[in-house]
Design an enzyme around this catalytic site. Structure first.
Site, PDB file in Angstrom:
ATOM      1  CE  LYS A 265      -3.270   2.602   2.962  1.00  0.00           C
ATOM      2  NZ  LYS A 265      -4.146   2.570   4.166  1.00  0.00           N
ATOM      3  CG  ASP A 270      -5.518   7.848   4.739  1.00  0.00           C
ATOM      4  OD1 ASP A 270      -6.438   8.495   4.170  1.00  0.00           O
ATOM      5  OD2 ASP A 270      -5.713   6.828   5.430  1.00  0.00           O
ATOM      6  CE  LYS A 277      -6.590   8.691   8.211  1.00  0.00           C
ATOM      7  NZ  LYS A 277      -7.240   7.568   8.896  1.00  0.00           N
ATOM      8  CG  ASP A 288      -1.939   5.168   4.975  1.00  0.00           C
ATOM      9  OD1 ASP A 288      -1.785   4.101   5.598  1.00  0.00           O
ATOM     10  OD2 ASP A 288      -3.028   5.524   4.477  1.00  0.00           O
ATOM     11  CG  ASP A 347      -9.902   7.467   6.789  1.00  0.00           C
ATOM     12  OD1 ASP A 347      -8.827   7.437   6.150  1.00  0.00           O
ATOM     13  OD2 ASP A 347      -9.954   7.663   8.023  1.00  0.00           O
ATOM     14  CD  GLU A 349      -6.719   5.233   2.562  1.00  0.00           C
ATOM     15  OE1 GLU A 349      -7.712   5.341   3.317  1.00  0.00           O
ATOM     16  OE2 GLU A 349      -5.576   4.982   2.985  1.00  0.00           O
ATOM     17  NE  ARG A 351     -10.768  -1.264   3.791  1.00  0.00           N
ATOM     18  CZ  ARG A 351     -11.327  -1.478   4.981  1.00  0.00           C
ATOM     19  NH1 ARG A 351     -12.471  -2.128   5.064  1.00  0.00           N
ATOM     20  NH2 ARG A 351     -10.749  -1.046   6.086  1.00  0.00           N
TER      21      ARG A 351
HETATM   22  N1  BES Z   1      -4.256   4.350   6.974  1.00  0.00           N
HETATM   23  C1  BES Z   1      -5.412   4.114   7.747  1.00  0.00           C
HETATM   24  C2  BES Z   1      -5.180   3.080   8.842  1.00  0.00           C
HETATM   25  C3  BES Z   1      -4.339   3.503  10.001  1.00  0.00           C
HETATM   26  C4  BES Z   1      -4.868   4.240  11.034  1.00  0.00           C
HETATM   27  C5  BES Z   1      -3.025   3.111  10.088  1.00  0.00           C
HETATM   28  C6  BES Z   1      -4.096   4.588  12.114  1.00  0.00           C
HETATM   29  C7  BES Z   1      -2.253   3.439  11.175  1.00  0.00           C
HETATM   30  C8  BES Z   1      -2.783   4.190  12.193  1.00  0.00           C
HETATM   31  C9  BES Z   1      -6.548   3.583   6.864  1.00  0.00           C
HETATM   32  O1  BES Z   1      -6.577   4.075   5.585  1.00  0.00           O
HETATM   33  C10 BES Z   1      -7.810   3.989   7.525  1.00  0.00           C
HETATM   34  O2  BES Z   1      -8.066   5.164   7.601  1.00  0.00           O
HETATM   35  N2  BES Z   1      -8.571   3.012   7.986  1.00  0.00           N
HETATM   36  C11 BES Z   1      -9.797   3.259   8.657  1.00  0.00           C
HETATM   37  C12 BES Z   1     -10.801   2.266   8.143  1.00  0.00           C
HETATM   38  C13 BES Z   1     -12.210   2.562   8.572  1.00  0.00           C
HETATM   39  C14 BES Z   1     -12.712   3.820   7.903  1.00  0.00           C
HETATM   40  C15 BES Z   1     -13.072   1.376   8.220  1.00  0.00           C
HETATM   41  C16 BES Z   1      -9.557   3.081  10.157  1.00  0.00           C
HETATM   42  O3  BES Z   1      -8.811   2.178  10.520  1.00  0.00           O
HETATM   43  O4  BES Z   1     -10.103   3.846  10.924  1.00  0.00           O
HETATM   44 ZN    ZN Z   2      -4.796   4.682   4.791  1.00  0.00          ZN
HETATM   45 MN    MN Z   3      -7.653   5.913   5.454  1.00  0.00          MN
END
Ligand code: BES
Ligand code: ZN
Ligand code: MN
Length: 492
Positions: A265, A270, A277, A288, A347, A349, A351
């Site tokens: 990824k 992000d 966020k 990210d 968010d 994104e 996947r």
């Molecule tokens: N890059 C983030 C995941 C992340 C969050 C990595 C904090 C490290 C620390 C990912 O893109 C994301 O935002 N995931 C969301 C998914 C949710 C919207 C289903 C998350 O984990 O909150």
């Molecule tokens: Zn992300």
């Molecule tokens: Mn995200």
């Protein structure tokens, strides 16, 4: 640059080095090297222990200067804990602590005798390689974006000699892995105004240009459009920095050998997109792209080792930003696989870019695919900073990766990918949705990816908790380069 390694020659007391690093257990139990220094110096170490200056507890250290009968002007004594409890983890901790201390000195080289220790359950090559990598990790400094005096921020330590008779091969492996880890940390730490998708692609291209047997291809928007990567492109649409798909190939094996595939990824920043966020959650999102950095680093290590296998590395890279042109929550996108996805949260994104990269990767007919991604906050909650989340429907592949993690102490822990979780992704408007709700967030993300790897031998590594150290002074860790590099070594 990583440290340059060599094997130490001579004896602990006679070796000519600015700093000699030796270990001692608790309760006054000396290692062979410490005994040798103690004898040569007329009992200097024993006297320090008796005076209460050093107790040998894990993490304890004492610096001894200008001992009689010892050539090195500095001897760093490192605590190894109770001998009966000595373990690979203890060994690694001791090396890391010593590395931190030594790399803060104004010296150009040091000699480490810890690598000659007997570590329960591990062989001599492991001890040499692990010590080398731990010191290298500790000596890393970020200097890329300081004004002219960057040199003063760097560690002066450039070379490390390690005790370990006949362990040349272990040192070569350590060097290759250290370069891979360095590559990953360098990319990971770079700020997101510099590390944009095109920059990331340029780093991969530059590496390819410098190494025979490496082939690179970088796809731009139009080419991805033609391939039908509408999900990846949707995520990138809100950014002024255009997306890239980076494809690296290493031809180390026989022609016709099916390659191993790594997919990472590469979200260079992000923001969350329109599901932006909140403050406090965005600051670290330059990291990210650490999945991309990790697979590129593993690729670098594999090439440096000239592993006799074929390897392909696919990195989808985008920036996730809010904009008038952004994709929206409730958009339905058609993935390269033909399956449609309802975007319930912009968010989620990672996947959405990985799915198209995973579909693309199948054109190489790989014998296994492993992806690495900072995919979910849920994985951080589940496993914290110590274990990477591993998901796979293939027990044999999962076991290979778990073993590689144990071998390098870059460890992973398996989460289930049972079909029971799949229904959490149901959608009224598309084949499925891109989120499954709060429960089991790491697993439903894995379930989403599994829909793009049908019939493939595939595993997913969620490195959200392990790819960097959190906090203002936190930096990219270089994980999961050691795990992936070891997994590839084990395949040869
Ligand atoms: N890059 C983030 C995941 C992340 C969050 C990595 C904090 C490290 C620390 C990912 O893109 C994301 O935002 N995931 C969301 C998914 C949710 C919207 C289903 C998350 O984990 O909150
Ligand atoms: Zn992300
Ligand atoms: Mn995200």
């Amino acid at each position: 640059m990583s440290l340059s390694f060599s094997l130490a020659s001579g004896t602990p007391a006679s070796v000519d080095t600015p700093c000699l690093v030796i270990g001692a257990f608790s309760l006054g139990v000396l290692t062979d090297a410490a005994s040798a220094v103690d004898t040569a110096s007329g009992g200097a170490i024993t006297r320090r222990i008796e005076a209460g200056d050093f107790d040998g507890k894990p993490g304890s250290m004492a610096m001894l200067y200008e001992l009689d009968g010892v050539k090195a002007p500095r001897v760093l004594l490192v605590g190894l804990g109770v001998k009966a409890e000595f373990s690979p983890q203890r060994f690694h901790q001791a090396c890391a602590a010593a590395g931190k201390k030594v790399s803060a000195l104004k010296i150009a080289s040091a000699t480490v005798w810890l690598s000659a220790l007997d570590v329960p359950g591990r062989d001599a090559a492991w001890a040499v390689r692990t010590a080398a990598l731990a010191f290298d990790h500790a000596a890393y400094r970020y200097t890329a974006t300081f004004q002219a005096d960057a040199a003063s921020k760097a560690s002066t330590l450039g070379a490390l000699a390690l005790a370990g008779t006949g362990q040349e091969a272990a040192l070569d492996q350590a060097s290759a892995m250290a370069e891979g880890v360095y590559f990953a940390r360098h990319l990971g730490n770079m700020p997101p105004n510099i590390c944009v998708p095109a920059w990331l692609a340029e780093q991969a291209s530059e590496f390819a240009r410098g190494h025979e047997g490496v082939e690179v291809e970088v796809l731009e928007r139009e080419q991805m459009q033609a391939l039908g990567m509408h999900s990846l492109l949707a995520v990138g649409r809100g950014s002024a920095n255009a997306p890239r798909l980076i494809v690296l190939q290493w031809h180390g094996g026989k022609d016709g050998d099916k390659p191993y595939a790594l997919v990472g990824k590469g979200v260079t920043f992000d923001s969350g997109g329109l599901n932006i966020k909140p403050t406090g959650s965005m600051e670290e999102m330059k990291f990210d792209m650490c999945g991309a950095a990790g697979v590129l680093g593993a690729f670098v290590a594999a090439v440096k080792m000239k592993l006799p296998l074929n390897l392909v590395c696919v990195v989808p890279s985008v920036e996730n930003m809010p904009d008038g042109n952004s994709y929206r929550p409730s958009d339905v996108v058609t993935t390269m696989s033909g399956q449609t996805v309802e975007v319930l949260n912009t968010d989620a994104e990672g996947r959405l870019i990985l799915c198209d990269a995973l579909t693309y990767t199948q054109r190489f007919e790989p014998q296994a695919i492993v992806d690495a991604a900072t995919l979910t906050g849920a994985c951080v909650i589940a496993l914290g900073a110590h274990a990477t989340g591993l998901m796979s429907k293939h027990d044999d592949l999962a076991d290979e990766l778990l073993a590689a993690g144990e071998a390098t102490l870059d460890r992973a822990w398996r989460l289930p990918l049972w079909d029971d979780y799949q229904k959490m992704l149901e959608s009224v408007y598309a084949d499925f949705a891109n989120i499954g709700g709060r429960p089991a967030g790491a697993i439903t993300a894995g379930c989403f990816l599994s829909r793009f790897t049908e019939g493939q031998r595939w595993a997913h590594l969620d490195i959200a908790g392990t790819a960097w150290e959190s906090g203002r002074k936190g930096m990219a860790s270089g994980r999961p380069v050691p795990l992936l590099a070891q997994w590839l070594i084990d395949r040869c």
